[in-house]
Write a protein that holds these residues in place. Structure first.
Motif: not given
Length: 739
Positions: A259-277
């Protein structure tokens, strides 16, 4: 249960985002049906009840979002107020100044906004700015900003007061860390490799050139530099490897890191989807539950639409979810059929492992096609046919590139000499990936658009062939669909070429947005007049040429050096072989980028300082040099292409006075086709020009809803008086006239 409820909730968000008119009555109906379903004992009724309960909850949630977030916006629309904004990101340059993601507080509520200012504005996360701002509310019809949660755009007037943050607030520290890693990579690597590495690590593509962006799209590897499931999975895998077989410890380490990586990547839709899965995947064994990909996928979508139901309109989100759904549905079957020959032969284990990795990448590229191809054609009008090949060649290299990029960035941040040591092999690896990207993008028909009717038929054939292979109960011999597609492609190219070959002269105004690019062809000889626009004009023109079966240009004419006419010429020269480039007089350094690209690609450069005639098949291209000392728009190099009694006049951005001088000095008379000057601006395509030329058809190259108000009402009124037929790229797309 979670999948059914999340599916109903997301269906409600989609209905709300699309603005369906019957929404208010549905929550009560859905709740009533859900209650009745729960009272029943049958399994199917319980499942239907869960779905309807999700639908009811989703509709009520969306109604609350509408009241809380959308309805207050119109009250601020168009107001010029002195307001305070907090920067939520770093200032980035635009064509007309700068833009900064910010947060505004209006009537006690916080709203996301994009702040537009002058070129000297430079903000960092946490900085506070106070100044006069003109607000424009963002509605649901503005898909891209609305999907990102942007409520307003704010244009700054005057000199704002800026208070720099003493320390970066915690909520912005992941973005600040990503920025530091990016700066280290750009310092350690060559420019192009550094831009690719930062995009690979953080998903930010600011460092990628326009030419490279076009190559990534054409090769079908743009998803590699949009942080998504591949990157999240690689990071989670590396962290779990460090934890050994201790899954609980691995999950505790990996979850916050993800989730830190997802936040650093701007919490875009694709990275949030991947982080949740990925979070579901990590938590399933920890809590004693099995992992279920469809449930994880729908739950990820639920997480994304909770804060902003309009996020479901995001193109990246739709493509990301369609890709995952396609892989869940088809990838195993596709891989089994591709790998069947391996079971019959005996390959050494290392070679068999490498072949399986390549086949897995190809299977994934084919599996996503049934669901992503319609979306790509809907939003972008094109689809990459090179994707399976580029997946086989490039995607297997990405895990190594991603891991080495992360190690180089972190090492360089801790100790620069260690970063330099790791940067050497990384630079070579990225150079190889970029070389493969350029090669696959340069292949004939690497990408095909539906703009041409014949190519649309071919794409339909590709879609039908892939569906047949994936859905057939028994394996289909690859020779059958391959042979059918080869025959269909040959027929489509033959018909497309015949459309051009049968005419003495064809002129096509290519839709490059707010810019201009005009293609001329006569009996197989080709010329292009200008290449510039508000998007990736080089990629648009390259795509157009490929769709018409043309893979080179004989002549490239530049009218003048404004970005909307010549800005994409260097990128086009690097993408398409060009024989001769004809340039108008230039001020010092004005043509440097074009000359450098021409020298790099072997194109001849010919300055036009006097009137010049160029043979173009059965036509003649007459170039009219601007008067000595003319500059800017009035220094445009005009062109008259004639084939018998069919004449086409192109005047660049000439103003009314320059047009009148052109008509008088060259004795121009009646013509058939006129390209409106300066995109239909009020100061061009004057009455004197129209009276002398009496054109039958007028073409206007203009971007939709452009900030200049082109074409001007005065120009349209003058054209209406002539009785000429008027066609505009913002309404018609590419426009072709033949005779």
């Amino acid at each position: 249960m979670l999948a059914l409820f999340a599916g109903g909730f997301c269906a409600a968000a989609l209905a709300f985002a699309l603005g369906l008119p019957w929404l208010p009555a549905l929550p009560a109906l859905a709740a009533a049906l859900a209650g009745a379903g729960f009272l029943c004992r049958r399994g199917w009724s319980r499942r239907a009840a869960l779905l309807l309960a999700g639908l009811a909850a989703g509709l009520l949630w969306c109604r609350g979002y509408d009241l809380r977030a959308l309805q207050p916006r119109p009250a601020w629309d168009g107001r010029l107020e002195t307001l305070e904004a907090e920067a939520a990101g770093y200032t980035r340059p635009t064509d007309y100044g700068t833009a900064t993601d910010a947060v505004l507080t209006l009537d006690g509520r916080r709203y996301r906004a994009v702040l537009y200012g002058g070129a000297d504005l430079d903000l960092s996360p946490g900085d506070r700015l106070t100044g006069a701002m003109e607000l424009a509310a963002v509605g649901r019809e503005e898909r891209y900003p609305a999907a990102r949660g942007v409520a307003f755009t704010a244009r700054l007037y005057g000199e704002p007061a800026v208070a720099a943050a003493e320390t970066v607030p915690w909520r912005y520290r992941p973005a600040a860390a990503a920025r530091r890693l990016e700066s280290v990579l750009l310092e350690l690597l060559p420019p192009e490799e550094g831009g690719y590495a930062t995009a690979l690590l953080t998903g930010r593509r600011d460092g990628l050139s326009e030419n490279l962006n076009g190559q990534l799209r054409r090769s079908g590897t743009l998803h590699v530099v949009a942080v998504s499931g591949m990157h999240v999975t690689m990071l989670a895998g590396a962290l779990m490897l460090l934890a050994g077989n201790r899954r609980r410890l691995g999950a505790l380490i990996a979850l916050p890191a993800l989730w830190l990586f997802a936040a650093a990547a701007g919490l875009s839709a694709s990275v949030v989807r991947a982080a949740v899965m990925e979070s579901f995947l990590l938590l399933a064994p920890v809590v004693g539950r099995e992992n279920d990909p469809p449930t994880a996928l729908l739950a990820a979508l639920l997480v994304l639409v909770l804060p902003n139901p309009l996020a479901i309109l995001d193109v990246g989100l739709q493509l990301s979810f369609a890709s995952v759904a396609g892989m869940l549905l088809f990838s195993r079957r596709c891989y089994d059929r591709l790998a069947r020959p391996l079971r019959k032969g005996r390959l050494p284990r290392p070679l068999a492992t490498a072949v399986r990795a390549v086949l897995a990448a190809v299977a994934a590229a084919l599996a996503v096609l049934p669901l992503t191809m319609p979306l790509s054609l809907l939003y972008f009008g094109a689809y990459s046919l090179a994707a399976p090949l580029s997946s086989a060649l490039i995607v297997p290299l990405i895990p190594a590139a991603f891991g080495l990029t992360a190690a180089t960035a972190v090492s360089g941040l801790l100790w620069l000499p260690l970063g330099r040591l790791l940067a050497a092999p990384l630079a070579w690896l990225l150079w190889g990936i970029l070389a493969l990207t350029r090669w696959t993008a340069a292949l004939p028909l690497a990408s095909v658009s539906a703009g041409s009717g014949y190519m649309a038929v071919f794409l339909l054939g590709v879609y039908a062939a892939v569906l047949t292979v994936l859905l057939a109960r028994r394996p289909v011999r690859w020779q059958v669909p391959a042979g059918c597609l080869t025959g269909l492609l040959s027929l489509c190219l033959l018909l497309t070429t015949w459309e051009y070959d049968r005419a003495r002269l064809s002129v096509t105004m290519v839709d490059v947005g707010q810019g201009q690019s005009v293609y001329l062809e006569s009996r197989g000889a080709s010329a292009l007049y200008d290449c510039g626009g508000d998007g990736d004009a080089a990629a648009v023109v390259h795509q157009f040429l490929q769709d018409t079966g043309r893979f080179s240009l004989d002549v490239l004419v530049v009218s003048h050096y404004d970005t909307d006419h010549a800005g994409a010429v260097p990128a086009l020269l690097r993408a398409v072989p060009v024989g001769t480039v004809l340039l108008p007089p230039a001020r010092e350094g004005e043509d440097a980028a074009i000359r450098a690209a021409a020298a790099e690609t072997g194109a001849a450069v010919l300055p036009v300082t006097a009137d010049t005639a160029v043979a173009l098949g059965a036509a003649v291209l007459n170039l009219y040099a601007p008067p000595a000392g003319a500059s800017g728009n009035d220094g445009s190099l005009a062109a008259l292409c004639s084939a018998g009694d069919f004449d086409v006049l192109l005047t660049g951005d000439m103003g009314v006075a320059a047009e009148e001088a052109l008509v008088r000095s060259r004795g121009l008379g009646a013509i058939e086709v006129l390209a409106a000057g300066h995109h239909g601006a009020a100061g061009s395509t004057g009455a004197a020009l129209l009276e002398a030329l009496t054109p039958e058809i007028v073409l206007i190259s203009v971007g939709a809803d452009n900030r200049y108000g082109h074409p001007a009402p005065e120009t349209l009124a003058r054209l209406a008086e002539t009785g000429a037929a008027v066609y505009r790229t913002d309404q018609c797309g590419n426009i072709t006239v033949r005779r």
